[in-house]
Motif scaffolding. Structure first.
Motif, short mmCIF file in Angstrom:
data_model
loop_
_atom_site.label_atom_id
_atom_site.label_comp_id
_atom_site.label_asym_id
_atom_site.label_seq_id
_atom_site.Cartn_x
_atom_site.Cartn_y
_atom_site.Cartn_z
N THR A 1 -12.92 -8.22 -4.97
CA THR A 1 -11.34 -6.99 -4.39
C THR A 1 -10.59 -6.94 -5.30
O THR A 1 -9.76 -7.85 -4.78
CB THR A 1 -13.10 -6.33 -4.29
N ALA A 2 -9.85 -6.53 -6.16
CA ALA A 2 -8.73 -6.40 -6.01
C ALA A 2 -8.13 -5.05 -5.25
O ALA A 2 -8.66 -3.42 -6.01
CB ALA A 2 -8.55 -6.62 -7.68
N GLY A 3 -7.43 -5.12 -5.10
CA GLY A 3 -6.61 -4.07 -4.42
C GLY A 3 -5.80 -3.24 -5.82
O GLY A 3 -5.09 -4.02 -6.90
N THR A 4 -4.81 -1.87 -5.41
CA THR A 4 -4.10 -1.58 -6.01
C THR A 4 -2.67 -2.40 -6.70
O THR A 4 -1.95 -2.09 -7.39
CB THR A 4 -3.33 -0.16 -6.56
N ARG B 1 -8.18 0.72 -3.75
CA ARG B 1 -7.86 0.28 -2.58
C ARG B 1 -6.63 -0.47 -2.51
O ARG B 1 -6.19 -0.93 -3.41
CB ARG B 1 -8.59 -0.11 -1.26
N GLY B 2 -5.71 0.07 -1.68
CA GLY B 2 -4.37 -0.08 -1.07
C GLY B 2 -4.26 -1.85 -1.03
O GLY B 2 -5.77 -2.92 -0.47
N GLY B 3 -3.44 -2.77 -1.46
CA GLY B 3 -3.78 -4.13 -1.19
C GLY B 3 -4.27 -5.21 -2.52
O GLY B 3 -3.80 -5.01 -3.57
N ARG B 4 -4.54 -6.43 -1.95
CA ARG B 4 -3.98 -6.68 -2.88
C ARG B 4 -5.69 -7.84 -3.41
O ARG B 4 -6.76 -7.57 -2.54
CB ARG B 4 -3.57 -8.40 -2.53
N TYR B 5 -6.33 -8.79 -3.27
CA TYR B 5 -7.58 -9.60 -3.23
C TYR B 5 -8.02 -9.78 -1.95
O TYR B 5 -7.28 -9.89 -1.14
CB TYR B 5 -7.57 -10.53 -3.66
N THR B 6 -9.17 -9.70 -2.00
CA THR B 6 -9.96 -10.26 -0.98
C THR B 6 -11.53 -10.51 -0.84
O THR B 6 -12.12 -10.30 -1.95
CB THR B 6 -10.06 -8.69 0.67
N TYR B 7 -12.41 -11.33 -0.25
CA TYR B 7 -13.32 -11.32 -0.42
C TYR B 7 -14.56 -10.80 0.75
O TYR B 7 -13.66 -10.20 1.62
CB TYR B 7 -13.89 -12.69 0.09
N HIS B 8 -15.57 -10.54 -0.32
CA HIS B 8 -17.39 -9.51 0.95
C HIS B 8 -18.12 -10.34 0.53
O HIS B 8 -18.25 -10.81 -0.88
CB HIS B 8 -17.54 -8.01 0.57
N GLY B 9 -18.58 -10.82 1.25
CA GLY B 9 -20.16 -11.41 1.35
C GLY B 9 -21.05 -11.40 2.91
O GLY B 9 -20.54 -11.52 3.83
N PRO B 10 -22.21 -11.75 2.64
CA PRO B 10 -22.60 -12.32 3.97
C PRO B 10 -22.06 -12.58 5.21
O PRO B 10 -21.10 -13.73 4.85
CB PRO B 10 -23.87 -12.81 3.20
N GLY C 1 -8.12 -2.48 4.62
CA GLY C 1 -7.53 -1.33 3.21
C GLY C 1 -8.46 -0.87 2.80
O GLY C 1 -9.62 0.17 3.28
N VAL C 2 -7.31 0.47 2.72
CA VAL C 2 -7.70 1.59 2.58
C VAL C 2 -7.07 2.41 1.54
O VAL C 2 -5.88 2.16 0.70
CB VAL C 2 -7.34 2.91 4.15
N VAL D 1 -5.93 -16.00 -3.28
CA VAL D 1 -5.27 -16.48 -1.31
C VAL D 1 -5.57 -14.84 -1.42
O VAL D 1 -5.15 -13.65 -1.31
CB VAL D 1 -3.67 -15.95 -1.71
N PRO D 2 -6.14 -15.21 0.14
CA PRO D 2 -6.24 -13.18 0.57
C PRO D 2 -5.76 -12.62 1.14
O PRO D 2 -4.45 -12.96 1.68
CB PRO D 2 -7.83 -14.28 1.98
N CYS D 3 -5.14 -11.49 0.59
CA CYS D 3 -4.58 -10.31 0.58
C CYS D 3 -2.92 -10.54 0.32
O CYS D 3 -1.93 -10.55 1.17
CB CYS D 3 -4.97 -10.22 2.46
N GLY D 4 -2.91 -12.26 -0.63
CA GLY D 4 -1.68 -12.11 -0.89
C GLY D 4 -0.77 -13.36 0.31
O GLY D 4 0.12 -13.17 0.65
N ILE D 5 -1.80 -13.53 1.09
CA ILE D 5 -1.30 -14.52 2.06
C ILE D 5 -1.68 -15.54 3.03
O ILE D 5 -2.84 -15.72 2.98
CB ILE D 5 -1.60 -13.58 3.66
N ASP D 6 -0.88 -16.82 1.64
CA ASP D 6 -1.31 -18.17 1.78
C ASP D 6 -0.96 -18.96 2.94
O ASP D 6 -1.64 -20.12 2.82
CB ASP D 6 -1.10 -18.73 0.92
N GLU D 7 -0.32 -19.25 3.47
CA GLU D 7 0.37 -19.67 4.76
C GLU D 7 -0.54 -19.64 5.97
O GLU D 7 -0.71 -20.32 6.89
CB GLU D 7 1.75 -19.45 4.94
#
Length: 230
Positions: A58-61, A80-89, A154-155, A181-187
């Motif tokens: 899912t892509a945030g704004t 929602r706010g934020g960047r990319y995230t993953y949802h799954g089982p 993310g809200v 890159v989860p939530c834009g944080i790769d470190e």
């Protein structure tokens, strides 16, 4: 979609819904948007909705397409706010449709209260978790001793009624996070209760979360009185 609803879990007029089966993301988003409008119009109770999705990104704004590394699953604009995230089982998601008109019009305090709720729940399973300055979400120590994200937040707020919420990694396929890159944080990496050696079912997680729900709601009430926790 099969679910259970229990209005007795709290004295407040909130519907608590717990899904056992996976709910497609688009269907959940549509229902959440409709409920948001109904709550804003005074035509429905607030909602806390606990569920799981089939694999999806899912892509945030604030999503940056350069952070969509390997889109092996459908990518959906979430709003929602934020960047990319993953949802799954294996990941438990909590969607919150709450009226901040009566709980304090303070989005920062709302996010802070969600973080505290999840941190307190994780503590029930022996997991020490924390907030990180400048990084929204829930963080803990991974098995390699490094800091890693175990929960995302993310809200979206429309007419001071909230949408979206948080997710916590119980036992997802962590390799699926490699598509973004989860939530834009790769470190920092991503971890889960399972990776930490804990076997926590949806039911056990939900019950622990519910047990701490009054503290979460009380924190929101304090924010409404101008007393955001720090």
């Amino acid at each position: 979609m099969a679910s259970t609803a229990d209005h007795s879990l709290t004295e407040r007029p909130i519907e608590w819904r717990r899904e056992a089966a996976q709910v497609p993301y688009r269907a959940a988003l549509s229902e959440m948007e409709a409920r948001n409008a109904a709550v804003a119009a005074g035509q429905a109770d607030e909602l806390v909705w606990l569920l799981e999705h089939p694999p999806v990104y899912t892509a945030g704004t604030s999503a940056d397409k350069s952070e969509l590394v390997d889109p092996r699953f459908e990518v959906i604009e979430a709003g929602r706010g934020g960047r990319y995230t993953y949802h799954g089982p294996g990941q438990r998601v909590g969607y919150l449709v709450l009226d901040l008109n009566k709980r304090g019009k303070d989005v920062r305090c709302f996010v802070h209260s969600i973080e505290g709720w999840v941190i307190d729940t994780l503590a029930d399973f022996g997991v020490k978790a924390w907030r990180a300055e400048g990084r929204v979400g829930i963080w803990t120590q991974d098995i390699d001793g490094r800091e890693a994200k175990i929960g995302a937040i993310g809200v979206r707020v429309r007419r001071w009624v909230t949408m979206h919420g948080f997710s916590v990694n119980l036992d997802p396929d962590l390799s699926h996070f490699g598509g973004i890159v989860p939530c834009g944080i790769d470190e920092f990496g991503v971890t889960s209760l399972s990776r930490l050696g804990l076997d926590v079912t949806q039911a056990r997680w939900d019950e622990a979360l519910i047990a701490h729900s009054q503290d979460f709601l009380d924190a929101l009430d304090k924010s409404g009185r101008g007393a955001c926790a720090t």
